[in-house]
Design an enzyme around this catalytic site. Structure first.
Site, PDB file in Angstrom:
ATOM      1  N   HIS A   1      -5.852  -3.362  -5.557  1.00 39.66           N
ATOM      2  CA  HIS A   1      -6.021  -4.514  -6.442  1.00 39.66           C
ATOM      3  C   HIS A   1      -6.791  -5.637  -5.743  1.00 39.66           C
ATOM      4  O   HIS A   1      -7.737  -6.202  -6.317  1.00 39.66           O
ATOM      5  CB  HIS A   1      -4.655  -5.019  -6.901  1.00 39.66           C
ATOM      6  CG  HIS A   1      -4.687  -6.303  -7.671  1.00 39.66           C
ATOM      7  ND1 HIS A   1      -4.827  -6.346  -9.041  1.00 39.66           N
ATOM      8  CD2 HIS A   1      -4.609  -7.596  -7.254  1.00 39.66           C
ATOM      9  CE1 HIS A   1      -4.837  -7.611  -9.438  1.00 39.66           C
ATOM     10  NE2 HIS A   1      -4.699  -8.386  -8.379  1.00 39.66           N
ATOM     11  N   GLU A   2      -6.393  -5.937  -4.507  1.00 44.11           N
ATOM     12  CA  GLU A   2      -7.065  -7.029  -3.786  1.00 44.11           C
ATOM     13  C   GLU A   2      -8.498  -6.635  -3.418  1.00 44.11           C
ATOM     14  O   GLU A   2      -9.394  -7.491  -3.438  1.00 44.11           O
ATOM     15  CB  GLU A   2      -6.267  -7.413  -2.537  1.00 44.11           C
ATOM     16  CG  GLU A   2      -4.854  -7.919  -2.813  1.00 44.11           C
ATOM     17  CD  GLU A   2      -4.806  -9.065  -3.819  1.00 44.11           C
ATOM     18  OE1 GLU A   2      -5.814  -9.780  -3.979  1.00 44.11           O
ATOM     19  OE2 GLU A   2      -3.760  -9.229  -4.477  1.00 44.11           O
TER      20      GLU A   2
ATOM     21  N   HIS B   1     -10.788  -7.474  -6.185  1.00 44.76           N
ATOM     22  CA  HIS B   1     -11.330  -8.838  -6.194  1.00 44.76           C
ATOM     23  C   HIS B   1     -12.550  -8.955  -5.282  1.00 44.76           C
ATOM     24  O   HIS B   1     -13.507  -9.666  -5.605  1.00 44.76           O
ATOM     25  CB  HIS B   1     -10.259  -9.834  -5.746  1.00 44.76           C
ATOM     26  CG  HIS B   1      -9.198 -10.085  -6.773  1.00 44.76           C
ATOM     27  ND1 HIS B   1      -9.491 -10.427  -8.079  1.00 44.76           N
ATOM     28  CD2 HIS B   1      -7.837 -10.039  -6.686  1.00 44.76           C
ATOM     29  CE1 HIS B   1      -8.358 -10.599  -8.749  1.00 44.76           C
ATOM     30  NE2 HIS B   1      -7.346 -10.360  -7.931  1.00 44.76           N
TER      31      HIS B   1
ATOM     32  N   HIS C   1     -16.335 -10.088  -6.306  1.00 45.22           N
ATOM     33  CA  HIS C   1     -17.120 -11.067  -5.564  1.00 45.22           C
ATOM     34  C   HIS C   1     -18.502 -10.504  -5.246  1.00 45.22           C
ATOM     35  O   HIS C   1     -19.520 -11.182  -5.429  1.00 45.22           O
ATOM     36  CB  HIS C   1     -16.388 -11.440  -4.277  1.00 45.22           C
ATOM     37  CG  HIS C   1     -16.980 -12.614  -3.565  1.00 45.22           C
ATOM     38  ND1 HIS C   1     -16.614 -12.979  -2.296  1.00 45.22           N
ATOM     39  CD2 HIS C   1     -17.937 -13.520  -3.940  1.00 45.22           C
ATOM     40  CE1 HIS C   1     -17.302 -14.047  -1.915  1.00 45.22           C
ATOM     41  NE2 HIS C   1     -18.113 -14.391  -2.890  1.00 45.22           N
TER      42      HIS C   1
END
Length: 226
Positions: free
Chosen positions: A93-94, A97, A101
């Site tokens: 999940h991270e 991100h 980006h």
């Protein structure tokens, strides 16, 4: 009686999502020695795979998150060192991100900008709010005090905007990025996918609880002002 029921509903609305998120995370945090790696190892592997070698992976005491300014995926020690469905799902999940980006997500850029200014905005808003009665008393212009109250409320409302921007980002990181990677690329057995889906849903909804608390505080402020 009506007020008691309303208060109970508000408490369930605010703390229910938090309790559900915690239960989903802990439920699937059981050690799984059969998994090929820890959450931190998976995060590093995925970042390298997506040509994001410049993004670091660190442990943190401040909760799992991706820092776009420092370009770092930060995982709690349990998720960084753990070998569980929760650990690998949160790591993916991270990393999602970080992929957002790299893709130039305008929503991520907007959230980062708003988040950077929130501390200053909150201080300015509270200063305006506290000094409004004094300004109205000194100038003998009640309308000026009301204008200050309105400005303070508008500034504090920016926090709600941050949460609204955050929600679609979180769902995309979970279901637009992490789940297709874990499911489609064979990082998890298909029997583990329902558990991973539950963790990813919890990761995406972590900010819902924050949004509800922010909304409650905002409405409470409006009630006090009135």
């Amino acid at each position: 009686m009506l007020y008691a029921v309303a208060a109970l509903l508000v408490l369930l609305l605010i703390f229910g999502p938090q309790a559900w998120v915690r239960s989903q995370m802990s439920r699937h945090a059981v050690a799984r020695p059969d998994l090929p790696g820890t959450g931190g190892e998976l995060a590093r592997h995925l970042l390298d795979r997506f040509q994001l070698g410049a993004v670091a992976v660190e442990t943190t005491e401040g909760g799992d998150h991706y820092d776009p300014e420092a370009r770092v995926v930060r995982l709690s020690r349990d998720n960084h060192d753990g070998r569980s469905i929760t650990a690998v799902a949160v790591a993916a999940h991270e990393v999602g991100h970080a992929i957002q980006h790299a893709e130039g997500s305008t929503l991520l850029a907007a959230r980062s900008l708003l988040a950077r200014t929130m501390g200053i905005v909150d201080k300015v808003a509270m200063t305006i709010l506290i000094t409004a009665p004094l300004v109205a008393a000194v100038t003998h212009l009640p309308a000026l005090g009301l204008m200050q109250f309105g400005l303070a409320v508008a500034l504090l409302g920016i926090g709600l905007v941050v949460h609204l921007v955050t929600l679609p980002l979180e769902f995309d990181a979970s279901f637009g990025k992490a789940l297709p990677i874990l499911a489609g690329d064979g990082y998890l057995d298909r029997r583990d996918l329902p558990a991973a889906r539950g963790v990813l849903r919890a990761a995406a909804l972590t900010y819902v609880a924050g949004a509800l608390i922010g909304l409650l505080n905002f409405l409470r402020l409006l009630r006090v002002i009135r």
